[in-house]
Design an enzyme around this catalytic site. Sequence first.
Site, short mmCIF file in Angstrom:
data_model
loop_
_atom_site.label_atom_id
_atom_site.label_comp_id
_atom_site.label_asym_id
_atom_site.label_seq_id
_atom_site.Cartn_x
_atom_site.Cartn_y
_atom_site.Cartn_z
N SER D 22 39.07 -28.98 -15.54
CA SER D 22 38.21 -29.67 -14.59
C SER D 22 38.60 -29.39 -13.14
O SER D 22 39.78 -29.39 -12.79
CB SER D 22 38.30 -31.18 -14.85
OG SER D 22 37.53 -31.88 -13.90
N LYS D 46 33.71 -30.31 -13.15
CA LYS D 46 34.36 -31.06 -12.07
C LYS D 46 34.18 -32.55 -12.36
O LYS D 46 33.14 -32.96 -12.87
CB LYS D 46 33.67 -30.67 -10.74
CG LYS D 46 34.12 -31.47 -9.52
CD LYS D 46 35.44 -30.96 -8.98
CE LYS D 46 36.04 -31.92 -7.98
NZ LYS D 46 37.50 -31.92 -7.98
N CYS D 131 43.28 -42.15 -11.40
CA CYS D 131 42.61 -42.73 -10.23
C CYS D 131 43.12 -44.12 -9.96
O CYS D 131 43.48 -44.84 -10.88
CB CYS D 131 41.10 -42.82 -10.49
SG CYS D 131 40.36 -41.22 -10.61
N LYS D 166 42.76 -37.60 -20.28
CA LYS D 166 43.63 -36.68 -19.55
C LYS D 166 44.75 -37.46 -18.87
O LYS D 166 44.50 -38.31 -18.02
CB LYS D 166 42.80 -35.92 -18.51
CG LYS D 166 43.58 -34.87 -17.77
CD LYS D 166 42.64 -33.89 -17.13
CE LYS D 166 43.36 -32.85 -16.32
NZ LYS D 166 42.40 -31.97 -15.65
N ASN D 193 47.56 -33.51 -16.03
CA ASN D 193 46.93 -33.41 -14.73
C ASN D 193 47.99 -32.94 -13.71
O ASN D 193 49.09 -32.57 -14.10
CB ASN D 193 46.35 -34.78 -14.34
CG ASN D 193 45.08 -34.63 -13.52
OD1 ASN D 193 45.03 -33.82 -12.60
ND2 ASN D 193 44.05 -35.40 -13.84
N GLY D 244 48.51 -26.71 -17.60
CA GLY D 244 49.51 -26.68 -16.55
C GLY D 244 50.11 -25.30 -16.36
O GLY D 244 50.98 -24.90 -17.11
N GLY D 245 49.61 -24.59 -15.38
CA GLY D 245 50.22 -23.31 -15.03
C GLY D 245 49.97 -22.18 -16.00
O GLY D 245 50.67 -21.18 -15.97
N GLY D 266 43.47 -23.64 -15.44
CA GLY D 266 43.02 -24.21 -14.18
C GLY D 266 43.15 -23.24 -13.03
O GLY D 266 42.33 -22.34 -12.85
N THR D 267 44.22 -23.40 -12.27
CA THR D 267 44.46 -22.60 -11.08
C THR D 267 44.31 -21.09 -11.33
O THR D 267 43.90 -20.35 -10.45
CB THR D 267 45.88 -22.93 -10.55
OG1 THR D 267 45.92 -24.34 -10.29
CG2 THR D 267 46.19 -22.18 -9.29
C1 FMN Z 1 41.19 -27.74 -6.89
C2 FMN Z 1 41.44 -28.58 -8.10
C3 FMN Z 1 40.57 -29.62 -8.43
C4 FMN Z 1 40.79 -30.42 -9.55
N1 FMN Z 1 39.92 -31.40 -9.87
C5 FMN Z 1 40.11 -32.15 -11.01
C6 FMN Z 1 39.17 -33.13 -11.42
O1 FMN Z 1 38.14 -33.33 -10.79
N2 FMN Z 1 39.44 -33.87 -12.54
C7 FMN Z 1 40.56 -33.66 -13.30
O2 FMN Z 1 40.75 -34.31 -14.32
N3 FMN Z 1 41.46 -32.70 -12.95
C8 FMN Z 1 41.27 -31.94 -11.83
N4 FMN Z 1 42.18 -30.96 -11.48
C9 FMN Z 1 43.37 -30.74 -12.33
C10 FMN Z 1 43.16 -29.55 -13.29
O3 FMN Z 1 42.09 -29.77 -14.16
C11 FMN Z 1 44.46 -29.28 -14.08
O4 FMN Z 1 44.78 -30.42 -14.83
C12 FMN Z 1 45.61 -28.94 -13.18
O5 FMN Z 1 45.18 -28.09 -12.15
C13 FMN Z 1 46.78 -28.27 -13.91
O6 FMN Z 1 46.39 -27.05 -14.48
P1 FMN Z 1 46.66 -25.62 -13.79
O7 FMN Z 1 48.11 -25.59 -13.43
O8 FMN Z 1 46.27 -24.62 -14.81
O9 FMN Z 1 45.80 -25.57 -12.58
C14 FMN Z 1 41.94 -30.17 -10.36
C15 FMN Z 1 42.81 -29.13 -10.03
C16 FMN Z 1 42.59 -28.33 -8.91
C17 FMN Z 1 43.54 -27.23 -8.59
#
Ligand code: FMN
Lengths: 273, 273, 304, 304
Positions: D22, D46, D131, D166, D193, D244-245, D266-267
């Site tokens: 997300s 999102k 939240c 989550k 998250n 996560g990562g 995600g990222t």
């Molecule tokens: C720019 C951005 C926006 C995000 N928005 C949300 C969101 O709206 N809802 C949510 O549950 N997680 C949100 N996340 C968290 C990601 O879904 C994910 O849990 C987190 O980035 C860890 O994964 P990653 O290391 O692969 O990015 C967001 C992350 C990023 C980087």
Amino acid sequence: MQFKAMILDNAEVSPGYWRMRMTAPAEMLAARPGQFVMVRVNPSIDPLIRRPFGVFDVGTLQPAYTGAAPQPYLEILYRVVGKGTGMLSTLHDNDILDILGPLGTGFENGPAGEEKLIVGGGVGLAPLYLLAKELVKDSPVRLFAGGRTKDDVLCITEFERLGVECYTATEDGSLGECGLVTKVLEQRLEATANKGQIFACGPHGMLKAVAVIGAKRSVKTQVSLEGYMACGMGACLGCVCQGAEHSTENPDYRCVCTEGPVFEAAELKWEGN
Amino acid sequence: MQFKAMILDNAEVSPGYWRMRMTAPAEMLAARPGQFVMVRVNPSIDPLIRRPFGVFDVGTLQPAYTGAAPQPYLEILYRVVGKGTGMLSTLHDNDILDILGPLGTGFENGPAGEEKLIVGGGVGLAPLYLLAKELVKDSPVRLFAGGRTKDDVLCITEFERLGVECYTATEDGSLGECGLVTKVLEQRLEATANKGQIFACGPHGMLKAVAVIGAKRSVKTQVSLEGYMACGMGACLGCVCQGAEHSTENPDYRCVCTEGPVFEAAELKWEGN
Amino acid sequence: MKPAMSVEIGSLKLRNPVMTASGTFGYGEEFSQYVDLEKIGAFVTKGLSLKPRAGNPTPRIVETPGGMLNAIGLQNVGIDAFIQKKVPFLRSVNTPAIANFFGYTPDEYAELASRLDAIPEVAALEVNISCPNVKQGGIVFGTDPGCAASVVAACRAATQKTLIVKLSPNVTDIVEMAQACEGAGADALSVINTLTGMAIDLERRRPVLANVTGGLSGPAIKPVALRMVWQVARAVKVPVIGIGGIMSATDALEFILAGATAVQVGTASFVNPAAAQEIAEGMEQWLAERGIADISSLIGALEG
Amino acid sequence: MKPAMSVEIGSLKLRNPVMTASGTFGYGEEFSQYVDLEKIGAFVTKGLSLKPRAGNPTPRIVETPGGMLNAIGLQNVGIDAFIQKKVPFLRSVNTPAIANFFGYTPDEYAELASRLDAIPEVAALEVNISCPNVKQGGIVFGTDPGCAASVVAACRAATQKTLIVKLSPNVTDIVEMAQACEGAGADALSVINTLTGMAIDLERRRPVLANVTGGLSGPAIKPVALRMVWQVARAVKVPVIGIGGIMSATDALEFILAGATAVQVGTASFVNPAAAQEIAEGMEQWLAERGIADISSLIGALEG
Ligand SMILES: Cc1cc2nc3c(=O)[nH]c(=O)nc-3n(C[C@H](O)[C@H](O)[C@H](O)COP(=O)(O)O)c2cc1C
Ligand SMILES: Cc1cc2nc3c(=O)[nH]c(=O)nc-3n(C[C@H](O)[C@H](O)[C@H](O)COP(=O)(O)OP(=O)(O)OC[C@H]3O[C@@H](n4cnc5c(N)ncnc54)[C@H](O)[C@@H]3O)c2cc1C
Ligand SMILES: Cc1cc2nc3c(=O)[nH]c(=O)nc-3n(C[C@H](O)[C@H](O)[C@H](O)COP(=O)(O)OP(=O)(O)OC[C@H]3O[C@@H](n4cnc5c(N)ncnc54)[C@H](O)[C@@H]3O)c2cc1C
Ligand SMILES: Cc1cc2nc3c(=O)[nH]c(=O)nc-3n(C[C@H](O)[C@H](O)[C@H](O)COP(=O)(O)O)c2cc1C
Ligand code: FES
Ligand code: FES
């Protein structure tokens, strides 16, 4: 010592194996065979931790005719296995590396005149070249070099040039004897009635086999170990290995980076490891 | 479009400013002036996020005599400000980059024949060269290029070669008028009774000044903004800027990467930013 | 003009705010070839226990993206060997040495505190409370405010020296922990210890570390550390020592702005053994270039 | 032999275990040029709220060592615009879309759950409980097991669809949180998250992010995420989604070994928009090369 080295040469000497020559301060010439350096691959955080490499050779470039100053150098021999070594192999001449070393406790030469049996597996040959260079000064030296295939048997020409008698063995028979190099070592010990002493570096399984041979035949055996190293100077305690008497109740951990990487095989615990 | 580009040339064109030419797929030739690319500086995680750069130029190399295939290329003009751009400047010919683009919404050309006033500050000139190339086809084009010192005024020769009339201003007076380039722009608007339209790219303060000039004189003004970008495609919502009517109660955020980077100045909020 | 760089942590005066972190600088001697110890503020020893501890089996360390995991298992020589073998070196150096220590019961903590209190070469004590409380079913002292307070109170009763408590970041509410420790008599708080993490060797289908989990350190954790230092510094009166991923003078100054009175450099010393000294020098230079007369004026000076 | 790659999360069947996370993949459409959506298991929207939300002022994003901080402030179009403008695209794609959502009271959560339940194009629901609970003085739902359970129970009562919760990693005991959510009716748990972090602009003496703190994501957090997935997967019966990562197929497979039934990318999608697809393909290839017939055999297959 910490210094910046400029790469003079970085070339693949066998598929996947590279030899890199770089500038070094004159103090590096005092490096003992078996010592190692910690290389910071680049100034970024990826990779973060330095990578350890044995000192393959040190020497001084004497520029012919040009009048340029003599340049002490350091050489490492490395195998590309992952990220750090992969990046090293992409570096160009004149690129700069950050080096720590010489570190650790190297090999003891042993008495002059006595036969010296050097055993190396794959990139384990790296720290043995400088050793051979020193040992040939006063002793007959034999090299037992093994690998999986002929590509893993490195720098034999260099050892021969030193006057070392070389035996090779490969697991697939593509070079020298077919099988393990420890078999060839045993044949030699058999032939000389266990004369001389052993110096070994290579994969853990090979070192263990050599340690067993040395113990069985009462031949003094030094081995150069690896360990996962973060600092190279005895601070992180990441690299430790177990002493012979180690047990959960009476633990005996040794720092590979400072007490080693070279140990007498008899000092260490080999079972179960 | 995501593609791998091979660097053809990477040279410092003024102290701290570099111009890099790289191979590109033929589709890149359709890039609109003002669009940008996201560059992955290297495959490691440092830096992690791509870096955005305007399209400075696109074209096709026609190798003379050799019979080699024509090679479409992409050029960026970048200033070394930190880690990513620092690393870019150390890359060699034949090194490979991972590129995303062309991205974003570029400039609208405006009616043929009308005078086009291009205003660029420092590296803000980057996306304006391709724009000038297009505008000169049907309109008289004037460039107002500013910078802190003469080193910050880039590629004037290239613009002049297009037939663009160039005005320069530097804050230290080392090139052209002494002071801000917006002053020179106003003089021109004064002289032509606010004819034409404005296209600007540069530091935020300059864009704001240009926006004010455009608004005051009722001259259509397009500006190319920057924003901290993670994705470049409207997904991360990191790059947003505020629309003219934005308020905490009635927020109006626009994506710089997709709705921009080029906006009509009048659409945006300038006060307090 | 040379900027004033000295800071105070409890009754401890430091020539500059840069220390080295426990477990990353041995007992000081290991680095003396690479660092001029008299150019740093203080150094912290490897965590000490009453009895010598062997630590965990290997692998104990693995690199992770932008960081590393360690599960050394608190291998250390024990307090007796420390006094015999390490203290003589401390005596020879004109830089305060801080003894980091840990126990498995509040009593063990207190006993160590009183033994360390008796060593003149130990300038201050840093309590590591990230250890399992064997009496209370292994729950980590540092994750429960009550447990933490009991350890700190026990140590406080046993020493007159500056008592620093090192907080674990593996908690929901670091402020609550900080306040509990301050309330129990801590003179300063070190923020943060390592984040608990894990690495897996896919081909072998095993955890990389023999201990399965380990402590994450290095640049990767810097944003979390900075956030916690900022939160804690606003909530307590005692000085905070910022720790976590500090690699450069810029990083260190960011922690100072966030509210840290001093910093500790950990993993960076592995990457560059001269890191602590270079960071101290870099900070001084940064201040000098900007005409800032005293580092103290930057402590907690974050705006916004 | 093509390995079997499909997995199940509650009643949701995925062709392979790779989803997008997300907030990092827009509403799917943004990436359709770079990713063949039919090559990934699912995508997550999102985070949605009842009313449209503008999000935080800028800067909202900053790179950190091996990661990034974001403080987007949950900017989103709101449920009505989602139905009008985004759902038509979901209908056109043969890949399950999971709606991520959040509220500020349990009632808001429940209302969203029931509205999303009514949208046929929404294959499953993912509740973001990171939240602040406006009713209970702003304590974050996701850091208190009781609050979390109340939100999950409210959503559970409002939807028949697969309900994924989550979890926030900013807690002392992730297992306790996981069990509370499982007990309240979650069909699956997404772990993790972002970690709360901070970045400082030294020269300006200000936080980089307008919001001061932000969520840390990217490779830097992988060791923490892997540890939490491993802890949670051993403690609950419902499937765990590892997040996560994750940057590569190797990373994803490590999470599967740790106990994840599926993963979210995600990222990585910012760094490489084709990441999710390449990871799914890379996982399949890895299994094929080793003659592993079914990805299911790897779930939680960590030894040692
Ligand atoms: C720019 C951005 C926006 C995000 N928005 C949300 C969101 O709206 N809802 C949510 O549950 N997680 C949100 N996340 C968290 C990601 O879904 C994910 O849990 C987190 O980035 C860890 O994964 P990653 O290391 O692969 O990015 C967001 C992350 C990023 C980087
Ligand atoms: C004292 C010593 C001397 C060595 N000499 C040589 C040599 O002369 N030539 C040579 O090719 N190799 C040598 N090695 C091994 C070499 O250090 C590793 O191959 C190298 O670090 C791998 O880095 P990488 O980033 O390419 O691999 P990665 O992808 O990081 O890891 C691959 C494997 O390399 C090992 N490794 C990674 N980082 C380290 C580290 N910091 N310390 C120890 N092992 C690590 C791990 O076992 C890991 O599983 C030596 C190791 C030691 C401890
Ligand atoms: C649409 C657009 C077009 C641009 N075109 C050009 C151009 O043609 N030539 C040029 O020299 N520069 C251009 N920039 C600016 C350029 O992207 C930054 O200078 C560059 O990203 C800095 O990277 P760094 O790693 O060297 O700096 P860092 O050390 O990472 O940061 C220095 C500063 O650069 C900015 N920055 C860093 N990363 C990003 C990012 N992902 N997105 C936006 N800003 C960032 C930040 O403001 C930061 O404070 C453009 C930016 C945008 C948004
Ligand atoms: C190898 C290693 C060993 C450590 N040993 C200890 C220790 O004995 N006691 C302690 O309180 N912290 C110990 N730490 C934690 C560090 O002191 C420091 O808090 C942590 O590494 C974060 O800082 P850094 O990111 O700068 O490394 C150790 C860290 C590492 C990497
Ligand atoms: S490598 Fe750090 S103690 Fe040996
Ligand atoms: S850069 Fe991600 S939305 Fe604009």
